[in-house]
Structures are given as C-alpha cells and as structure tokens.
Design a protein around this motif. Structure first.
Motif, PDB file in Angstrom:
ATOM      1  N   GLU A 260     -18.787  32.433 -12.326  1.00 37.75           N
ATOM      2  CA  GLU A 260     -18.039  32.074 -13.385  1.00 37.75           C
ATOM      3  C   GLU A 260     -17.656  30.873 -12.523  1.00 37.75           C
ATOM      4  N   THR A 261     -17.727  30.738 -11.130  1.00 32.25           N
ATOM      5  CA  THR A 261     -17.958  29.967 -10.440  1.00 32.25           C
ATOM      6  C   THR A 261     -18.809  29.897  -9.025  1.00 32.25           C
ATOM      7  N   ASN A 262     -18.750  28.747  -8.352  1.00 32.39           N
ATOM      8  CA  ASN A 262     -19.895  29.360  -6.783  1.00 32.39           C
ATOM      9  C   ASN A 262     -18.518  30.129  -5.964  1.00 32.39           C
ATOM     10  N   ARG A 263     -18.393  31.196  -5.993  1.00 34.62           N
ATOM     11  CA  ARG A 263     -16.850  32.532  -5.541  1.00 34.62           C
ATOM     12  C   ARG A 263     -17.090  31.978  -4.116  1.00 34.62           C
TER      13      ARG A 263
ATOM     14  N   HIS B 214     -18.038  31.636 -24.410  1.00 41.09           N
ATOM     15  CA  HIS B 214     -17.257  30.296 -23.224  1.00 41.09           C
ATOM     16  C   HIS B 214     -17.630  31.447 -21.970  1.00 41.09           C
ATOM     17  N   HIS B 215     -17.315  32.358 -21.009  1.00 47.74           N
ATOM     18  CA  HIS B 215     -17.341  32.010 -19.641  1.00 47.74           C
ATOM     19  C   HIS B 215     -18.259  34.116 -19.330  1.00 47.74           C
TER      20      HIS B 215
ATOM     21  N   ASN C 217     -11.423  28.536 -13.494  1.00 48.02           N
ATOM     22  CA  ASN C 217     -11.576  29.384 -14.258  1.00 48.02           C
ATOM     23  C   ASN C 217     -12.292  30.987 -13.972  1.00 48.02           C
ATOM     24  N   ASP C 218     -11.634  31.155 -13.352  1.00 48.44           N
ATOM     25  CA  ASP C 218     -12.880  32.281 -12.239  1.00 48.44           C
ATOM     26  C   ASP C 218     -11.021  33.775 -12.178  1.00 48.44           C
ATOM     27  N   HIS C 219     -11.118  34.162 -12.778  1.00 52.16           N
ATOM     28  CA  HIS C 219     -10.668  35.590 -12.784  1.00 52.16           C
ATOM     29  C   HIS C 219      -9.868  35.987 -11.667  1.00 52.16           C
ATOM     30  N   ARG C 220     -11.293  36.646 -11.210  1.00 48.91           N
ATOM     31  CA  ARG C 220     -10.610  37.202  -9.733  1.00 48.91           C
ATOM     32  C   ARG C 220      -9.949  36.393  -8.055  1.00 48.91           C
TER      33      ARG C 220
END
Length: 409
Positions: free
Chosen positions: A321-324, A68-69, A365-368
């Motif tokens: 998880e993404t381009n933060r 998954h991620h 979809n990024d926990h942070r």
C-alpha cells in the motif's frame, strides 16, 4: 480521522473475536464465483473483501471497476475476468495501486492467450481486459516478486477446460500463501498438486465439499501479540477463532513471539496469549521472506522492548500500500531511533527512552502502519493519523483496542 492514545496499561483476561482471514476469504470468494454452490462461513468483513464481493457481481456487464487499495482484488480479478468469454472490463484503482506492478501476471495470462492491455504506463494498472477462454494450459511465471500472481492463476485453473500447469521460475516469495491457496483448493475437492517447481491444477466441474469455515486472521492477531509482549508478566488475552494446524503462514508469529516471553495455548478453537517471562535477548535476526506482513508488528515490538533487530526477506514490502520499509524508517525515527533500510531489509540499530510528549504517526494509507504502532500506547502518548485506514483489513480494530486499554495518564 485520527486516534489519540494516552499512555495506557492493558487489561488482563479479556476476550477478542477477530474476523475471518481476509486472505482466505478473498480466495474463497473467487472460487465461489466459479462454483456457486460453495458456502463461506466466518467471512472477513474487511474493506478488501467488500471490494471483491462487489467486483465479482460485474460478470455480464461492460465498464470499469475501481478496486481502490485492494491488491488481492486487483491480482485475483485480473485472472478471473480474463477467463470470461466476451466480458469487457477496465480494472483500475487508487493512485498507489497504479504504481504497483502487475506485468508478471499479465504476461503469464498472455501466454495462455488472454487479451489484456495497459491504458497508461506499461506494466501497471489500469488495464483493459477482453475475456476469452484460453486453450493453452501451460504457463511459466517468475515466482520471486509476489505470491498473489501465482495464487490468481491457481484459483482460476480448475475452471479451465484443460486445467492449468504453472511452472515457477526463481526463488519463491511468500511460500505459505501459495501453500494456503493449494490447501484451500484441496480441501474443497480440487486435486491440485505442487511438485518441485510445478503446480498442477486439474479441471474440476464439481466440488466435493460445499462449505468452508474461514479461520480468523493471524495477521490481525499479531498486534495483540505485540500488546502482550509489551505488557507486565502474567497479562493474558483470549483470541478467537484459530486453528493449531492453520493454513496461514503468519501463524508462525506464535513461535517468533516466544523470544519476547509470549506463550500461546490453544483451547477450543481459541488461543490464550500470555506474557510468561521477561525477554533476555538484546538483538534478533529474522528472515521474514515467508511472513513479510508481520514485519511492521515485530519491529515496533522490538522498539518497545528495547531490542535491536535485523529483519530480512522483505523485498515485497516496497510494492505494498506504501513502500513499507521507507514508511517504517520515517515513523520509527520519530522516536529518536537509528534505522537502516535496503530494498530487502530493515535494521533497528539502537534502543530509545520514551518521552512524555505525544508522537504523531502517519499511516500512508496503509492499515498495517496504523495497527502496528498502536501497542506503543503502553509506553507513551501517541496520535495515529488517518486511523480509519484499518478498515481495509480489520474494521473493528479501534473498538477492540478500546476495550483492552486503561489510561494511566
């Protein structure tokens, strides 16, 4: 699931127990798979940890594992499975995981003689691994992209017949995470060394220490530092369980938050985090090359305090998880901020006045992203979309926040 946060104030003198570090736990789980007598206490309960635990039960089977991620799982398991003679497995993940590079690690493993192939785009998951025990024990790897590639090699090194010598090329990224891996190995009895740009992991059949107590997660603690920084003078909370001589690089956040008037006191494996003075700075410049995972927390704290900032050393954030960096720019601009980004930095260029209207935060979809913006509930109403994404690293986050906040509107 979305989370509605009314404008709130923070209760003082509360206590939060944070789960064990995901970073430490995932390293230890892989080592436990290699050395079954190793016991882990206070392990993380994060989604990424559950993915690792499930995947490590795959040895002896044939098929596909979807991580998954979970980036650490993808990197660590690639090295782990590549060393298992006769094992055949496909490692895949989410759509975003298939955009996250793994070529540097794969090329390093191929230097050792491992059999790994790409099933779609070269350099990216999904990958097919046919396990074999490598005879070569010297590898050269680029160190300026992700420390997880290096850690993956470090963790499996001691299980190899001749150990492993890892030569690092270029400027090392996220050095504290490599140091964490090294100290974990040393603490359980693997006599690993790091001199100049070379890691030496000797072959080790038995561990001298069979129990490891995982410290709570400093990255997760960062959100409470942000809450305290945005709170009234004298507000404090207790967080457990933390060590003054932490293995985690993100423990440096205690030093960083002194600039925001936040004091950290260690008492019996807990920390007391207290707002002791109002900040006087108007702008901060920080190089977060060693602690990129707390960049989101820091820039949101700056927004809440009316401080402009320039954060650099963030090149790893574009492959998370993404381009933060892009995600931060998009969400911060919802507060009428001026934000500038490069592939390595982000600048907050102006201060803002908070409004009565709720701001809707997307999390990608990024926990942070979800957790970093939560402290702004002390300034105004918000809605956090896909709030359940926090389970990736901190499943109890919203329950813990609920015990701390008192609605004032």
């Amino acid at each position: 699931m979305h989370c509605k946060l009314a404008k709130s104030t923070l209760k003082s003198n509360q206590q939060i127990i944070i789960s064990g570090s995901k970073s430490e736990t995932n390293r230890l789980l892989l080592l436990q798979a290699l050395y079954p007598n190793l016991k882990i206490e206070n392990a993380s309960n994060a989604d990424d940890t559950l993915v690792m635990q499930k995947a490590l039960q795959f040895v002896g089977k044939v098929g596909e594992i979807n991580v998954h991620h979970a980036g650490t799982a993808m990197r660590f398991l690639t090295a782990f499975f590549a060393m298992h003679e006769g094992l055949e497995v496909i490692l895949s993940g989410s759509y975003r995981m298939h955009e996250r590079p793994i070529k540097i690690l794969v090329e390093a493993l191929k230097q050792l003689g491992c059999n790994i192939s790409y099933l779609k785009e070269e350099g990216f998951p999904p990958i097919k691994i046919i396990g074999k025990i490598p005879q070569n024990n010297n590898v050269l790897i680029n160190a300026n992209v992700s420390s997880q590639y290096i850690t993956a090699l470090m963790l499996v090194g001691a299980s190899l017949p001749n150990g492993l010598q890892i030569s690092l090329q270029g400027t090392i990224t996220s050095l504290p995470y490599i140091s964490m891996s090294l100290q974990i190995l040393q603490e359980i009895g693997i006599q690993a060394t790091f001199q100049k740009s070379t890691l030496h992991i000797p072959p080790t059949k038995q561990l001298s220490k069979n129990t490891f107590v995982v410290e709570s997660d400093w990255s997760s603690a960062s959100y409470f530092y942000s809450f305290i920084a945005l709170s009234a003078l004298g507000t404090q909370i207790s967080l457990g369980y933390f060590k003054q001589n932490s293995l985690q690089g993100d423990a440096y956040l205690a030093k960083i938050y002194e600039q925001f008037g936040v004091q950290t006191t260690f008492v019996n494996n807990k920390i007391i985090v207290k707002k002791v003075q109002n900040h006087t700075i108007k702008k901060i410049d920080l190089n977060l090359n060693n602690t990129p995972d707390i960049a989101q927390t820091i820039i949101v704290t700056c927004l809440g305090l009316g401080i402009t900032c320039n954060l650099t050393g963030l090149h790893t954030l574009i492959i998370k998880e993404t381009n933060r960096l892009q995600a931060l720019k998009t969400e911060l601009q919802k507060f009428n901020t001026k934000v500038s980004i490069t592939n390595n930095s982000i600048q907050l260029l102006n201060t803002v006045s908070f409004t009565q209207n709720a701001v809707v935060i997307d999390t990608y979809n990024d926990h942070r992203m979800a957790m970093a913006f939560a402290p702004l509930a002390l300034k105004q109403q918000m809605v956090i979309n896909n709030a359940s994404v926090v389970t990736k690293s901190y499943p109890d986050f919203w329950n813990d926040i609920d015990t701390l906040l008192v609605d004032i509107e």
